[in-house]
Design a protein around this motif. Sequence first.
Motif, short mmCIF file in Angstrom:
data_model
loop_
_atom_site.label_atom_id
_atom_site.label_comp_id
_atom_site.label_asym_id
_atom_site.label_seq_id
_atom_site.Cartn_x
_atom_site.Cartn_y
_atom_site.Cartn_z
N THR A 1 0.84 -1.20 0.00
CA THR A 1 0.00 0.00 0.00
C THR A 1 0.87 1.25 0.00
O THR A 1 2.00 1.23 0.47
CB THR A 1 -0.96 0.00 1.22
OG1 THR A 1 -0.24 -0.42 2.36
CG2 THR A 1 -2.14 -0.92 1.02
N VAL A 2 0.31 2.33 -0.54
CA VAL A 2 1.05 3.59 -0.66
C VAL A 2 0.74 4.43 0.57
O VAL A 2 -0.43 4.65 0.90
CB VAL A 2 0.58 4.35 -1.92
CG1 VAL A 2 1.27 5.70 -2.05
CG2 VAL A 2 0.81 3.49 -3.15
N HIS A 3 1.78 4.90 1.25
CA HIS A 3 1.56 5.64 2.51
C HIS A 3 1.99 7.10 2.42
O HIS A 3 2.20 7.74 3.45
CB HIS A 3 2.30 4.95 3.66
CG HIS A 3 1.95 3.51 3.78
ND1 HIS A 3 0.71 3.08 4.21
CD2 HIS A 3 2.63 2.39 3.46
CE1 HIS A 3 0.67 1.77 4.16
NE2 HIS A 3 1.82 1.32 3.70
N GLU A 4 2.13 7.57 1.20
CA GLU A 4 2.61 8.95 1.03
C GLU A 4 1.63 9.93 1.68
O GLU A 4 0.42 9.85 1.47
CB GLU A 4 2.71 9.25 -0.47
CG GLU A 4 3.40 10.55 -0.72
CD GLU A 4 3.22 11.01 -2.15
OE1 GLU A 4 3.12 10.15 -3.05
OE2 GLU A 4 3.16 12.24 -2.34
N THR A 5 2.16 10.84 2.46
CA THR A 5 1.32 11.82 3.15
C THR A 5 2.21 12.94 3.66
O THR A 5 3.43 12.82 3.60
CB THR A 5 0.56 11.15 4.33
OG1 THR A 5 -0.30 12.10 4.93
CG2 THR A 5 1.49 10.57 5.39
N THR B 1 -7.99 5.97 11.18
CA THR B 1 -7.97 4.53 10.87
C THR B 1 -7.16 4.26 9.62
O THR B 1 -7.08 5.08 8.69
CB THR B 1 -9.40 4.00 10.67
OG1 THR B 1 -10.02 4.71 9.59
CG2 THR B 1 -10.25 4.15 11.91
N ASP B 2 -6.58 3.07 9.58
CA ASP B 2 -5.81 2.63 8.41
C ASP B 2 -5.71 1.11 8.48
O ASP B 2 -5.91 0.52 9.55
CB ASP B 2 -4.41 3.26 8.41
CG ASP B 2 -3.79 3.26 7.02
OD1 ASP B 2 -3.79 4.32 6.38
OD2 ASP B 2 -3.32 2.20 6.56
N ILE B 3 -5.37 0.52 7.34
CA ILE B 3 -5.21 -0.94 7.33
C ILE B 3 -3.79 -1.35 7.71
O ILE B 3 -3.56 -2.48 8.11
CB ILE B 3 -5.57 -1.50 5.93
CG1 ILE B 3 -5.85 -2.99 6.04
CG2 ILE B 3 -4.50 -1.19 4.89
CD1 ILE B 3 -6.51 -3.59 4.83
#
Length: 299
Positions: free
Chosen positions: A92-96, A164-166
């Motif tokens: 998964t992409v976590h760019e933030t 929330t996140d996976i």
Amino acid sequence: MLASTGKIEEPVTHWRFRDVLPMEAPTFLRWQAMLEERIGIVLPAERKSFLLTTLAVRMRELGVDDYDEYFNLLAVRGQGTIEWETLVDRLTVHETRFYRDCAGLDLVRNAYLANMQAPAGRAVRVNAWSVGCATGEEPYSLAMMLHQYLGAREGEYYVGITATDISMASLATARRGVYHRNRLKNLPAELLREYFDPVDIDHYKVSEAIRERVCFTRLNLLELATAPVGKMDIIFCQNVLIYFKRELRIEILDHLAAHLLPGGLLVLGAGEVVGWRHAGLEPVSRGDVLAFRRLRGTS
Ligand SMILES: C[S@@+](CC[C@H](N)C(=O)[O-])C[C@H]1O[C@@H](n2cnc3c(N)ncnc32)[C@H](O)[C@@H]1O
């Protein structure tokens, strides 16, 4: 090594990383189907090489040589569940970043907070939800904005943010709340001063006052129907749905809409969905911000 010539010679290395194993089309289809079914993410053919390199690294770490063997391992109770968490984090992409969507935060200030009434002698609760919060920058930005804005207003406010996140690894980083100074570059200096404590020369920690407002929890968006999340004043869902099929985006948005209080705002990323409408919501988009407000009198 000292050779007979008397010169220092480079040691001869006989190893190199193993090439990425080729994956047959039916195996790729099986992986695509599994990812879509378990986390909703669509992996198009153009991203096959991303899947293969990610699997290659992980399989090398585990000493597994075969895609099917690894696939089957993921289905094993216990060990498979733990392994799945690691793989999901890598796929998964976590760019933030902090204050990534200033326009969205402005909209919350102008279209929601500014109209909020604080009856004398009674505290007002403001509940927000950051959906797909990655490593925490989005919910902490929301918390800082709310703290700053409401702190300057008359009345008493309780702010609670659900994030929330996976990805368990991202959530662990988020809970720690420690960030390298490079990640804080775009943050206005006054926010850095007010809401971060230096940890060492390179790192800052989000202040206790902000961290205690945010509750991080694992949630798979495919399980929203049974999610133990209450009604919200503000829901931020940005740069998450773009990885899902349109039908699934709509389904998720319908669920999020059901979590909005009357008057509450759903703020989406600009390209998150096109043409979605909901009978209980009115569009309140401004500029690049795609947003909806729950109509009063609907539940
Ligand atoms: C690109 S980040 C977005 C971060 C933040 N919202 C922002 O805009 O800066 C996308 C996040 O969605 C999460 N995600 C992907 N699939 C998910 C799912 N099925 N359920 C919950 N979270 C998911 C990923 O783990 C990742 O942290």
